[in-house]
Scaffold this motif. Sequence first.
Motif, PDB file in Angstrom:
ATOM      1  N   MET A 122       0.741  -1.207  -0.185  1.00  0.00           N
ATOM      2  CA  MET A 122       0.160  -0.097  -0.032  1.00  0.00           C
ATOM      3  C   MET A 122       0.771   1.291  -0.044  1.00  0.00           C
ATOM      4  SD  MET A 122      -3.488  -1.091   1.986  1.00  0.00           S
ATOM      5  CE  MET A 122      -2.942  -1.171   3.640  1.00  0.00           C
ATOM      6  N   THR A 123       1.756   1.332  -0.869  1.00  0.00           N
ATOM      7  CA  THR A 123       2.681   2.325  -1.015  1.00  0.00           C
ATOM      8  C   THR A 123       2.885   2.833  -2.555  1.00  0.00           C
ATOM      9  OG1 THR A 123       4.688   0.823  -1.613  1.00  0.00           O
ATOM     10  CG2 THR A 123       4.262   1.511   0.865  1.00  0.00           C
ATOM     11  N   LEU A 124       1.493   2.708  -3.426  1.00  0.00           N
ATOM     12  CA  LEU A 124       1.577   3.033  -4.472  1.00  0.00           C
ATOM     13  C   LEU A 124       1.557   4.577  -4.737  1.00  0.00           C
ATOM     14  CD1 LEU A 124      -1.757   2.750  -6.425  1.00  0.00           C
ATOM     15  CD2 LEU A 124      -1.761   2.736  -3.866  1.00  0.00           C
ATOM     16  N   TYR A 167       1.782  10.890  -3.279  1.00  0.00           N
ATOM     17  CA  TYR A 167       3.253  10.652  -3.291  1.00  0.00           C
ATOM     18  C   TYR A 167       3.960   9.613  -4.285  1.00  0.00           C
ATOM     19  CZ  TYR A 167       2.037  12.034   1.702  1.00  0.00           C
ATOM     20  OH  TYR A 167       1.680  12.851   2.867  1.00  0.00           O
ATOM     21  N   GLN A 168       5.321  10.011  -4.384  1.00  0.00           N
ATOM     22  CA  GLN A 168       5.753   9.168  -5.358  1.00  0.00           C
ATOM     23  C   GLN A 168       5.556   7.580  -4.937  1.00  0.00           C
ATOM     24  OE1 GLN A 168       7.302   9.631  -8.089  1.00  0.00           O
ATOM     25  NE2 GLN A 168       7.532  11.914  -8.179  1.00  0.00           N
ATOM     26  N   PRO A 169       5.660   6.771  -5.924  1.00  0.00           N
ATOM     27  CA  PRO A 169       5.310   5.375  -5.610  1.00  0.00           C
ATOM     28  C   PRO A 169       6.451   4.758  -4.644  1.00  0.00           C
ATOM     29  CG  PRO A 169       4.993   5.902  -7.979  1.00  0.00           C
ATOM     30  CD  PRO A 169       5.458   6.998  -7.433  1.00  0.00           C
ATOM     31  N   ARG A 172       5.677   6.207   0.663  1.00  0.00           N
ATOM     32  CA  ARG A 172       4.724   6.375   1.744  1.00  0.00           C
ATOM     33  C   ARG A 172       3.595   5.346   1.973  1.00  0.00           C
ATOM     34  NH1 ARG A 172       3.843  10.668   5.574  1.00  0.00           N
ATOM     35  NH2 ARG A 172       1.972  10.800   6.563  1.00  0.00           N
ATOM     36  N   TRP A 173       3.387   4.798   2.941  1.00  0.00           N
ATOM     37  CA  TRP A 173       2.128   3.917   3.232  1.00  0.00           C
ATOM     38  C   TRP A 173       0.918   4.733   3.364  1.00  0.00           C
ATOM     39  CZ3 TRP A 173      -1.764   3.102   6.798  1.00  0.00           C
ATOM     40  CH2 TRP A 173      -2.612   1.575   6.786  1.00  0.00           C
ATOM     41  N   GLY A 294       3.166   6.945   7.172  1.00  0.00           N
ATOM     42  CA  GLY A 294       1.592   6.790   7.052  1.00  0.00           C
ATOM     43  C   GLY A 294       1.006   5.856   7.825  1.00  0.00           C
ATOM     44  N   THR A 295       1.402   4.963   8.630  1.00  0.00           N
ATOM     45  CA  THR A 295       0.889   3.783   9.491  1.00  0.00           C
ATOM     46  C   THR A 295       0.801   4.638  10.864  1.00  0.00           C
ATOM     47  OG1 THR A 295       2.978   2.859  10.333  1.00  0.00           O
ATOM     48  CG2 THR A 295       1.813   1.870   8.411  1.00  0.00           C
TER      49      THR A 295
END
Length: 371
Positions: A122-124, A167-169, A172-173, A294-295
């Motif tokens: 989940m960092t796309l 965010y760039q792939p 960041r979660w 992100g988490t």
Amino acid sequence: MSKFAPVWSSLEDQVAAGWAPGIVAGVRHKGETEYFATGTLAFGSSEPMRTGTRFRIASLSKPVGAVVALSMMEDGLFGLDDPVAEWLPEIAEPRVLVSPDAEVDQTVPADRPITVRHLLTMTLGLGAFFTEVPVAKEFAGVGNGPMPQAFSADEYMARLAAVPLAYQPGTRWMYHTGIDVLSVLIGRVAGAPLHAVLQERVTDPLALTATSFQADGADLPTSYRPTADGVEVFKEYDEGFAEPPQLESFGGGLVSTVEDYLTFLSALADDRLISRESREELTRDQLTAEQRAGTTEMAGPTWSWGLGVAVDTAVTEPWTAVGRYGWTGGAGTSAYTDPSRDLIGVVLSQRFMAGPTENFGYFWGPLATVV
């Protein structure tokens, strides 16, 4: 007397207090398995909860999708670091905001392709927003919540492609969206509806007869959401599962039972669905410190993410352990495996979580005292 009696008593207390009309749970500890059900399908109903009652399991669907993806990787259908452009051309050349709070027309090209790994971790670059930024309004039309989407997989991808990444792939979660996109990829790679892939790779091999993307709404417990005064019926959510979904997704679309889901987690722990190597990859912390911001934003700094499951990174409660893995569902569901205790637990209710930090302590707390 069952050694899990204190756990079952705690569930009964929750129901007696009016927290929810009913709760169902299951535990496997050192090879010993028990199930328990208490309460009714709805407030004011005389229809009892049963261990075979089907629930909308919400984000407990995510680990199932991750296992499906890993099993396809083992068959050589795609690799973890493969760019997704071959199957998802809509996001082959994504644009990225110059900063997450920028206007949606202030973008630059992505500095790397989106990969399968980015979807599973989940960092796309897109997902749930916890602040009011311009792109969040654009993203609202894509759909990122508990409700089944009223459009096809192709339309979902078209809508997604029209929104720039925050965010760039890989940097960041961000919650949820990666698994929705992964679900589309799985269907396209397989050349089959997602329910057929699920049946072939999970439900048929394990004889899970109650797990699917659709159920007769009349057979499911009534859903409730918390309010300032207690709870109210979540009618829209119930109605969303009354018909077959247009967009089948492992993001949150499955219906299952405690019995089926405990069987699934047991098969995963016992390496009966995917190899030990794949299971270890799926359940280890996959995030860098940068990605893990992100988490922390969502629910604090003491957990991280593997490939479709959360992973405990610190002991913060009596029931937590480093390496414990699983997840929760916003509709009131929780399931974790703790290898250090040889323990698997599943608890399903129909009361929506009040927020991402709700910990289901009424189940996990008593369980930790008896194992």
